[in-house]
Motif scaffolding. Structure first.
Motif, PDB file in Angstrom:
ATOM      1  N   GLU A  33       0.933  -1.127  -0.025  1.00 40.93           N
ATOM      2  CA  GLU A  33       0.092   0.049   0.093  1.00 40.93           C
ATOM      3  C   GLU A  33       0.966   1.270   0.169  1.00 40.93           C
ATOM      4  O   GLU A  33       1.638   1.371   1.016  1.00 40.93           O
ATOM      5  N   LEU A  34       0.960   1.889  -1.010  1.00 42.10           N
ATOM      6  CA  LEU A  34       1.817   3.144  -1.274  1.00 42.10           C
ATOM      7  C   LEU A  34       1.267   4.577  -0.349  1.00 42.10           C
ATOM      8  O   LEU A  34       1.888   5.157   0.052  1.00 42.10           O
ATOM      9  N   GLY A  35      -0.038   4.692  -0.497  1.00 42.68           N
ATOM     10  CA  GLY A  35      -0.599   6.006   0.206  1.00 42.68           C
ATOM     11  C   GLY A  35       0.088   7.337  -0.310  1.00 42.68           C
ATOM     12  O   GLY A  35       0.110   7.342  -1.551  1.00 42.68           O
ATOM     13  N   GLY A  36       0.542   8.081   0.535  1.00 43.05           N
ATOM     14  CA  GLY A  36       1.103   9.307   0.189  1.00 43.05           C
ATOM     15  C   GLY A  36       2.489   9.281  -0.419  1.00 43.05           C
ATOM     16  O   GLY A  36       2.953  10.119  -1.196  1.00 43.05           O
ATOM     17  N   ARG A  37       2.945   8.195  -0.023  1.00 44.51           N
ATOM     18  CA  ARG A  37       4.428   7.932  -0.845  1.00 44.51           C
ATOM     19  C   ARG A  37       4.448   7.791  -2.302  1.00 44.51           C
ATOM     20  O   ARG A  37       5.375   8.119  -2.833  1.00 44.51           O
ATOM     21  N   ALA A  38       3.507   7.303  -2.759  1.00 46.72           N
ATOM     22  CA  ALA A  38       3.406   7.366  -4.284  1.00 46.72           C
ATOM     23  C   ALA A  38       3.506   8.652  -4.899  1.00 46.72           C
ATOM     24  O   ALA A  38       4.483   8.843  -5.959  1.00 46.72           O
ATOM     25  N   LEU A  39       3.026   9.735  -4.255  1.00 47.77           N
ATOM     26  CA  LEU A  39       3.160  10.838  -4.950  1.00 47.77           C
ATOM     27  C   LEU A  39       4.584  11.382  -4.644  1.00 47.77           C
ATOM     28  O   LEU A  39       5.404  12.146  -5.709  1.00 47.77           O
ATOM     29  N   VAL A  40       5.385  11.263  -3.491  1.00 49.88           N
ATOM     30  CA  VAL A  40       6.722  11.639  -3.024  1.00 49.88           C
ATOM     31  C   VAL A  40       7.632  10.777  -4.139  1.00 49.88           C
ATOM     32  O   VAL A  40       8.518  11.554  -4.691  1.00 49.88           O
ATOM     33  N   ILE A  41       7.366   9.681  -4.460  1.00 48.06           N
ATOM     34  CA  ILE A  41       8.158   9.066  -5.397  1.00 48.06           C
ATOM     35  C   ILE A  41       8.090   9.415  -6.765  1.00 48.06           C
ATOM     36  O   ILE A  41       9.010   9.700  -7.327  1.00 48.06           O
ATOM     37  N   ALA A  42       6.844   9.622  -7.150  1.00 45.72           N
ATOM     38  CA  ALA A  42       6.824   9.921  -8.425  1.00 45.72           C
ATOM     39  C   ALA A  42       7.402  11.465  -8.766  1.00 45.72           C
ATOM     40  O   ALA A  42       7.965  11.773  -9.671  1.00 45.72           O
ATOM     41  N   VAL A  43       7.169  12.461  -7.604  1.00 47.30           N
ATOM     42  CA  VAL A  43       7.739  13.771  -7.753  1.00 47.30           C
ATOM     43  C   VAL A  43       9.337  13.497  -7.844  1.00 47.30           C
ATOM     44  O   VAL A  43       9.907  14.039  -8.642  1.00 47.30           O
ATOM     45  N   ALA A  44       9.875  12.563  -6.907  1.00 46.21           N
ATOM     46  CA  ALA A  44      11.303  12.335  -7.230  1.00 46.21           C
ATOM     47  C   ALA A  44      11.951  11.638  -8.345  1.00 46.21           C
ATOM     48  O   ALA A  44      13.000  12.188  -8.796  1.00 46.21           O
ATOM     49  N   VAL A  45      10.883  10.863  -8.793  1.00 43.52           N
ATOM     50  CA  VAL A  45      11.373  10.365 -10.259  1.00 43.52           C
ATOM     51  C   VAL A  45      11.654  11.318 -11.086  1.00 43.52           C
ATOM     52  O   VAL A  45      12.447  11.481 -12.128  1.00 43.52           O
ATOM     53  N   PHE A  46      10.518  12.401 -11.244  1.00 48.24           N
ATOM     54  CA  PHE A  46      10.543  13.428 -11.974  1.00 48.24           C
ATOM     55  C   PHE A  46      11.810  14.542 -11.744  1.00 48.24           C
ATOM     56  O   PHE A  46      12.562  14.688 -12.803  1.00 48.24           O
ATOM     57  N   VAL A  47      12.057  14.634 -10.772  1.00 48.65           N
ATOM     58  CA  VAL A  47      13.733  15.298 -10.400  1.00 48.65           C
ATOM     59  C   VAL A  47      14.413  14.626 -10.850  1.00 48.65           C
ATOM     60  O   VAL A  47      15.509  15.341 -11.481  1.00 48.65           O
ATOM     61  N   LEU A  48      14.383  13.397 -10.889  1.00 46.87           N
ATOM     62  CA  LEU A  48      15.568  12.597 -11.546  1.00 46.87           C
ATOM     63  C   LEU A  48      15.672  12.777 -12.699  1.00 46.87           C
ATOM     64  O   LEU A  48      16.537  12.767 -13.482  1.00 46.87           O
TER      65      LEU A  48
END
Length: 159
Positions: A33-48
C-alpha cells in the motif's frame, strides 16, 4: 438457532467461498500500500529525470553520459550511475508504482541504494579528477537517495 437447525449450504459454495478468500489473501500479500508515498516517489522520479537532462560533466547531460557520448577513464563511474539511476530510479519505480508489487518495491529499494552509493562515488570521482560535477549530477544523486528512502520505507512497512 443451533447448528442443527440452520439450513445447510451446499459444500461446493463453502469451498468456492474459501478459495475466493484465500485468493484475495494471496493477492494482498504480494502488493504494498503506497498511500502518500506514491506522490513523493513520483515527484522524486520527475526530479531525477530533470537531473538526467541537465549537465553532468564537461557540458554533457546525464542522458549523453548514459549513451556513451562522454568517454574516458573519469567517466566510467558517472556512466554506471546514469545506467543504474535510469534502471532503478525510473524504470523499476514506474513498474512498482503501476503494479504495487512488493518484490518491485524491494528491487527499487536495494537497487536505489546501489545507485545512490554509485552516485556519490560519481561526484567524488569528478572532484578527485580536478573537475567539478555538474548540477544535474548532484540533483540526480539527491533524487536517487530520496527514491531509495521511500522505497525502503514502503517495502519495510508491509505486514
Amino acid at each position: 438457532m443451533t447448528d442443527s437447525e440452520r439450513p445447510s449450504e451446499p459444500a461446493g459454495e463453502d469451498d468456492q467461498l474459501r478459495a475466493e478468500i484465500n485468493e484475495v489473501g494471496r493477492r494482498a500479500s504480494r502488493t504494498v500500500e503506497l498511500g502518500g508515498r506514491a506522490l513523493v516517489i513520483a515527484v522524486a522520479v520527475f526530479v531525477l529525470l530533470v537531473g538526467l537532462v541537465l549537465p553532468w560533466m564537461n557540458g554533457s547531460s546525464g542522458l549523453e553520459v548514459l549513451i556513451g557520448h562522454e568517454t574516458g577513464k573519469a567517466s566510467m563511474v558517472p556512466r554506471l550511475f546514469s545506467l543504474t539511476s535510469a534502471l532503478f530510479g525510473v524504470v523499476t519505480s514506474a513498474l512498482a508504482l503501476i503494479t504495487r508489487r512488493w518484490v518491485l518495491a524491494w528491487a527499487g529499494a536495494a537497487g536505489g541504494w546501489f545507485a545512490s552509493v554509485d552516485g556519490l562515488l560519481a561526484i567524488w570521482s569528478r572532484q578527485s579528477s580536478g573537475n567539478t560535477p555538474g548540477i544535474g549530477l548532484i540533483i540526480a544523486v539527491v533524487a536517487m537517495v530520496a527514491i531509495s528512502i521511500q522505497w525502503f520505507r514502503t517495502a519495510a512497512s508491509r505486514t
